[in-house]
Motif scaffolding. Structure first.
Motif, PDB file in Angstrom:
ATOM      1  N   THR A 149      -9.217   4.153   2.126  1.00  0.00           N
ATOM      2  CA  THR A 149      -8.611   3.253   3.106  1.00  0.00           C
ATOM      3  C   THR A 149      -9.506   2.061   3.450  1.00  0.00           C
ATOM      4  OG1 THR A 149      -9.442   4.698   4.871  1.00  0.00           O
ATOM      5  CG2 THR A 149      -7.166   5.017   4.171  1.00  0.00           C
ATOM      6  N   SER A 150     -10.810   2.187   3.240  1.00  0.00           N
ATOM      7  CA  SER A 150     -11.724   1.077   3.561  1.00  0.00           C
ATOM      8  C   SER A 150     -11.482  -0.127   2.663  1.00  0.00           C
ATOM      9  CB  SER A 150     -13.181   1.526   3.451  1.00  0.00           C
ATOM     10  OG  SER A 150     -13.506   1.838   2.108  1.00  0.00           O
ATOM     11  N   LYS A 172      -8.070  -3.021   3.908  1.00  0.00           N
ATOM     12  CA  LYS A 172      -8.124  -4.118   4.878  1.00  0.00           C
ATOM     13  C   LYS A 172      -8.370  -5.453   4.175  1.00  0.00           C
ATOM     14  CE  LYS A 172     -10.401  -5.578   9.160  1.00  0.00           C
ATOM     15  NZ  LYS A 172     -11.443  -5.259  10.160  1.00  0.00           N
ATOM     16  N   GLY A 173      -9.345  -5.473   3.259  1.00  0.00           N
ATOM     17  CA  GLY A 173      -9.649  -6.710   2.537  1.00  0.00           C
ATOM     18  C   GLY A 173      -8.492  -7.190   1.685  1.00  0.00           C
ATOM     19  N   LYS A 192      -6.058  -9.249   3.831  1.00  0.00           N
ATOM     20  CA  LYS A 192      -6.592 -10.349   4.645  1.00  0.00           C
ATOM     21  C   LYS A 192      -5.672 -11.578   4.589  1.00  0.00           C
ATOM     22  CE  LYS A 192     -10.953 -12.848   5.441  1.00  0.00           C
ATOM     23  NZ  LYS A 192     -10.366 -14.147   5.684  1.00  0.00           N
ATOM     24  N   ASP A 212      -1.398   1.242   8.600  1.00  0.00           N
ATOM     25  CA  ASP A 212      -2.445   1.003   9.594  1.00  0.00           C
ATOM     26  C   ASP A 212      -3.222  -0.277   9.285  1.00  0.00           C
ATOM     27  OD1 ASP A 212      -1.740   3.324  10.902  1.00  0.00           O
ATOM     28  OD2 ASP A 212      -3.360   4.542  10.030  1.00  0.00           O
ATOM     29  N   ALA A 213      -3.560  -0.457   8.013  1.00  0.00           N
ATOM     30  CA  ALA A 213      -4.320  -1.644   7.614  1.00  0.00           C
ATOM     31  C   ALA A 213      -3.480  -2.909   7.808  1.00  0.00           C
ATOM     32  CB  ALA A 213      -4.766  -1.528   6.158  1.00  0.00           C
ATOM     33  N   GLU A 221      -3.398  -3.776  11.503  1.00  0.00           N
ATOM     34  CA  GLU A 221      -4.692  -4.335  11.904  1.00  0.00           C
ATOM     35  C   GLU A 221      -4.847  -5.770  11.408  1.00  0.00           C
ATOM     36  OE1 GLU A 221      -9.480  -3.385  11.438  1.00  0.00           O
ATOM     37  OE2 GLU A 221      -8.016  -1.876  10.815  1.00  0.00           O
ATOM     38  N   ALA A 222      -4.282  -6.053  10.224  1.00  0.00           N
ATOM     39  CA  ALA A 222      -4.388  -7.396   9.630  1.00  0.00           C
ATOM     40  C   ALA A 222      -3.381  -8.377  10.219  1.00  0.00           C
ATOM     41  CB  ALA A 222      -4.212  -7.304   8.114  1.00  0.00           C
TER      42      ALA A 222
END
Length: 318
Positions: A66-67, A70-71, A74, A103-104, A107-108
């Motif tokens: 999952t890390s 996010k990128g 973007k 979730d990502a 957050e984005a």
């Protein structure tokens, strides 16, 4: 000049994701306002390079990490998210992947999340069909997204036309007749989708009609065809080969045995049997009409007749 909106496509080198990339980048009008970022695990593979040649940016991310998500998202305005249950054959893995993307995206600050979903079978069949895990896991992700408040639409792909030629519909012993064999009656309606070509047409319609499609399910199929209608059109298309073509309703245990002979574990064979039973006993979309979903699509959808003409398994019959 206005900044173009970024569409992030997961599974960009797969069938559904690849269709979305090609549909958006192949549309001159959409290219004026959208750019596409294709997400794949390996950006060096030929299929990723093919997307780049079409004008897509490619980035590496892993749904199991999952890390990395996010990128990938973007500055994205919209996301097309899809998972492959059959890679792990695990609802838990699929739900972790789907929730991770949601979730990502939240957050984005993603404004339009398009989730490739499917109907919840266990609940809607009142427990009669409790093992169609690859439908239910996607439905549970959809429920999670709805509760999260993420602005989303839900694309519900139909039955893949590509599963039929040379697979479920093939020459069978003892006479090598073309036979469409499933564990359900020939009168069963199936919502057919040319997944590789038409997924993107539906997703384009979703993106171009954001206000109309937010919170909605878009049913991705050209039409409902019965098994007998599929065979009838084959006979009309290929009169010589089709002389003895027929449908066959397999006993449930025979169908499961065939699945297991092709390498499916018993659990998956039962799941596929119940998937077939769903179409006959409850309806693939539980009786939903395709009309509203078609109203947002501006491109012509592929008919079964047109798909047959492109199918490699039928090529020698021309």
């Amino acid at each position: 000049m206005a900044t173009k909106k970024i569409l992030v496509v997961f599974g960009a080198t797969g069938v559904q994701g690849g269709s979305v990339v090609k549909a958006v980048l192949g549309d001159a009008k959409m290219r004026e306002s959208w750019t596409v970022r294709g997400v794949t695990r390996d950006v060096s593979k030929p299929s990723a390079k093919e997307l780049e040649s079409l004008g897509a940016e490619t980035v590496a991310a892993d749904l199991n990490n999952t890390s990395t998500l996010k990128g990938a998202m973007k500055d994205a305005y919209a996301v097309f998210a899809v998972t492959n249950y059959w890679e792990s054959r695990s609802a838990e893995v699929e739900m972790t992947q789907g929730k991770g993307m949601a979730d990502a995206a939240k957050e984005a600050g993603v404004q339009h999340f398009v989730w490739s979903s499917l109907p919840e079978v266990k609940e809607h069949s009142k427990g009669v069909l409790e093992h169609v895990e690859h439908f239910d896991s996607k439905a549970h992700i959809e429920q999670y997204i709805r509760i999260s408040g993420l602005p989303a639409s839900y694309f519900m792909p139909g039955f893949y036309m590509s599963n039929i030629p040379g697979g479920m519909f093939r020459q069978a012993p003892p006479n090598n007749d073309w036979t469409f064999a499933l564990p359900i009656p020939g009168s069963t309606p199936i919502p057919l989708l040319n997944t590789a070509d038409d997924t993107g047409k539906f997703v384009k319609g979703i993106l171009n009609n954001r206000e109309k499609t937010l919170g909605k399910r878009i049913y991705g199929a050209t039409d409902y065809y019965t098994i007998d209608e599929i065979v009838k059109e084959f006979k009309e298309q290929y009169p010589e080969a089709g002389k003895t073509a027929k449908s066959a309703e397999l006993p449930h245990d025979v169908f499961k045995g065939i699945m297991m002979k092709t390498g499916a574990p018993e659990k998956s064979a039962e799941e596929l049997l119940q998937n077939m039973r769903l179409m006959n006993e409850f309806g693939y979309y539980f009786g939903a009409s395709l009309d509203e979903s078609h109203s947002i699509v501006s491109d012509k959808l592929t008919t079964w007749k047109e798909f047959m003409q492109m199918a490699p398994a039928f090529a020698e019959l021309k």
